[in-house]
Design an enzyme around this catalytic site. Structure first.
Site, short mmCIF file in Angstrom:
data_model
loop_
_atom_site.label_atom_id
_atom_site.label_comp_id
_atom_site.label_asym_id
_atom_site.label_seq_id
_atom_site.Cartn_x
_atom_site.Cartn_y
_atom_site.Cartn_z
N LYS A 79 -0.04 13.84 59.37
CA LYS A 79 0.19 12.52 58.76
C LYS A 79 0.11 11.44 59.83
O LYS A 79 0.34 11.71 61.01
CB LYS A 79 1.57 12.50 58.09
CG LYS A 79 2.69 12.77 59.09
CD LYS A 79 4.04 12.80 58.44
CE LYS A 79 5.12 13.05 59.46
NZ LYS A 79 5.24 12.03 60.51
N ASP A 137 7.67 17.45 62.35
CA ASP A 137 7.25 16.89 63.64
C ASP A 137 7.90 17.52 64.88
O ASP A 137 8.32 16.79 65.81
CB ASP A 137 7.48 15.36 63.66
CG ASP A 137 6.68 14.63 62.59
OD1 ASP A 137 5.94 15.28 61.84
OD2 ASP A 137 6.81 13.39 62.49
N CYS A 167 11.23 10.22 60.74
CA CYS A 167 10.38 11.05 59.88
C CYS A 167 11.16 11.99 58.96
O CYS A 167 10.75 12.22 57.83
CB CYS A 167 9.35 11.78 60.71
SG CYS A 167 8.14 10.61 61.40
N ASP A 223 2.91 14.73 63.33
CA ASP A 223 2.55 13.33 63.49
C ASP A 223 1.20 13.36 64.21
O ASP A 223 1.05 14.09 65.21
CB ASP A 223 3.64 12.65 64.33
CG ASP A 223 3.82 11.18 64.01
OD1 ASP A 223 3.77 10.80 62.84
OD2 ASP A 223 4.05 10.41 64.98
N HIS A 264 -1.92 10.80 65.23
CA HIS A 264 -2.47 9.45 65.23
C HIS A 264 -3.77 9.34 66.03
O HIS A 264 -3.90 9.98 67.08
CB HIS A 264 -1.48 8.49 65.91
CG HIS A 264 -0.12 8.42 65.26
ND1 HIS A 264 0.07 8.14 63.94
CD2 HIS A 264 1.13 8.58 65.80
CE1 HIS A 264 1.38 8.13 63.68
NE2 HIS A 264 2.04 8.39 64.79
N HIS A 280 -4.08 3.69 67.11
CA HIS A 280 -3.13 3.51 66.00
C HIS A 280 -2.31 2.23 66.09
O HIS A 280 -1.85 1.84 67.17
CB HIS A 280 -2.19 4.72 65.90
CG HIS A 280 -1.50 4.82 64.59
ND1 HIS A 280 -0.14 4.66 64.43
CD2 HIS A 280 -2.00 5.03 63.34
CE1 HIS A 280 0.17 4.80 63.15
NE2 HIS A 280 -0.93 5.02 62.46
N HIS A 287 2.04 8.12 71.29
CA HIS A 287 2.54 9.49 71.07
C HIS A 287 1.67 10.21 70.05
O HIS A 287 1.04 9.57 69.20
CB HIS A 287 3.99 9.46 70.56
CG HIS A 287 4.11 8.81 69.21
ND1 HIS A 287 4.15 7.44 69.06
CD2 HIS A 287 4.14 9.33 67.96
CE1 HIS A 287 4.23 7.15 67.76
NE2 HIS A 287 4.22 8.27 67.07
#
Ligand code: VGL
Ligand code: ZN
Length: 205
Positions: A109, A11, A154, A49, A51, A55, A84
């Site tokens: 992810k 990330d 993470c 990351d 989303h 989310h 984010h």
């Protein structure tokens, strides 16, 4: 580096760097070090990351809630974050200063609306796999080294799951930076040591 080892770069994205909505202090400082480390590994996996705007981990999607509060969800306690890494936005891109042209896989992810995924291996429901375990296994990887953002979220969850999936797991401590929310970094190192995750300084890799 041994051909049975892989580097996971977790990330390293503008939204987690100073100036971003979920800035990790010192987030950009580690990028030159990560670029150097990556040269030692034949197998490098980058994660993002990633989303949807809707989310479940975003405080903005829970009226009356504010970032960094906790929310009980069917799969457990969820930290509510500032919005984010919304998929396909600039803040969710790989950081432009990352320079790892030989990285073979970029894994995204956290794209399921109703489940978070700190871990690069398993979503927060603890059952949905990303497939990373199979990818690494089928390439003969036995030892996973981790660096990136954030140490206590993470990176830690990914390291713990790497160990859970039967890989040796080592966090390269100076190539990570932490959010360290309410002492989360200290708690995290305790949990990681129970899980058998080891820590190393980049000069010893
Ligand atoms: C992360 C909080 C929310 C991380 C991702 O990359 O550590 N932290 N989403
Ligand atoms: Zn996230």
């Amino acid at each position: 580096m041994h051909k049975h080892s892989a580097l996971l770069v977790i990330d390293v994205q503008p939204d987690f760097c100073p100036g971003g909505p979920l800035a990790v202090p010192g987030g950009t400082d580690i990028i030159p070090l990560i670029n150097q480390l990556a040269k030692k590994f034949e197998t490098v996996v980058l994660t993002q990351d990633w989303h949807p705007a809707s989310h479940i981990s975003f405080a903005a999607n829970h009226p009356g809630r504010t970032p960094f509060e906790m929310l009980s969800l069917p799969y457990g306690e969820q930290v509510l974050w500032p919005t984010h890494c919304v998929m396909a936005t600039e803040g969710a891109a790989l950081h432009p200063d990352l320079d790892i042209p030989h990285a073979a896989l970029t894994l995204r992810k956290g794209s399921h609306q109703n489940v978070d995924s700190y871990s690069a291996f398993l979503e927060a429901d603890r059952t949905t796999k990303t497939g990373l375990d199979g990818y690494l296994r089928s390439r003969g990887i036995e030892h996973v080294y981790l660096c990136g953002l954030a140490t206590d979220f993470c990176v830690a969850w990914s390291a713990e799951d790497a160990s859970h999936f039967g890989f040796a797991a080592t966090i390269i401590e100076d190539a990570c930076r932490a959010i360290d929310m309410n002492g989360s970094l200290t708690q995290t190192w305790e949990r990681l040591s129970v899980a058998g995750v080891t820590r190393l300084n980049s000069k010893d890799v």
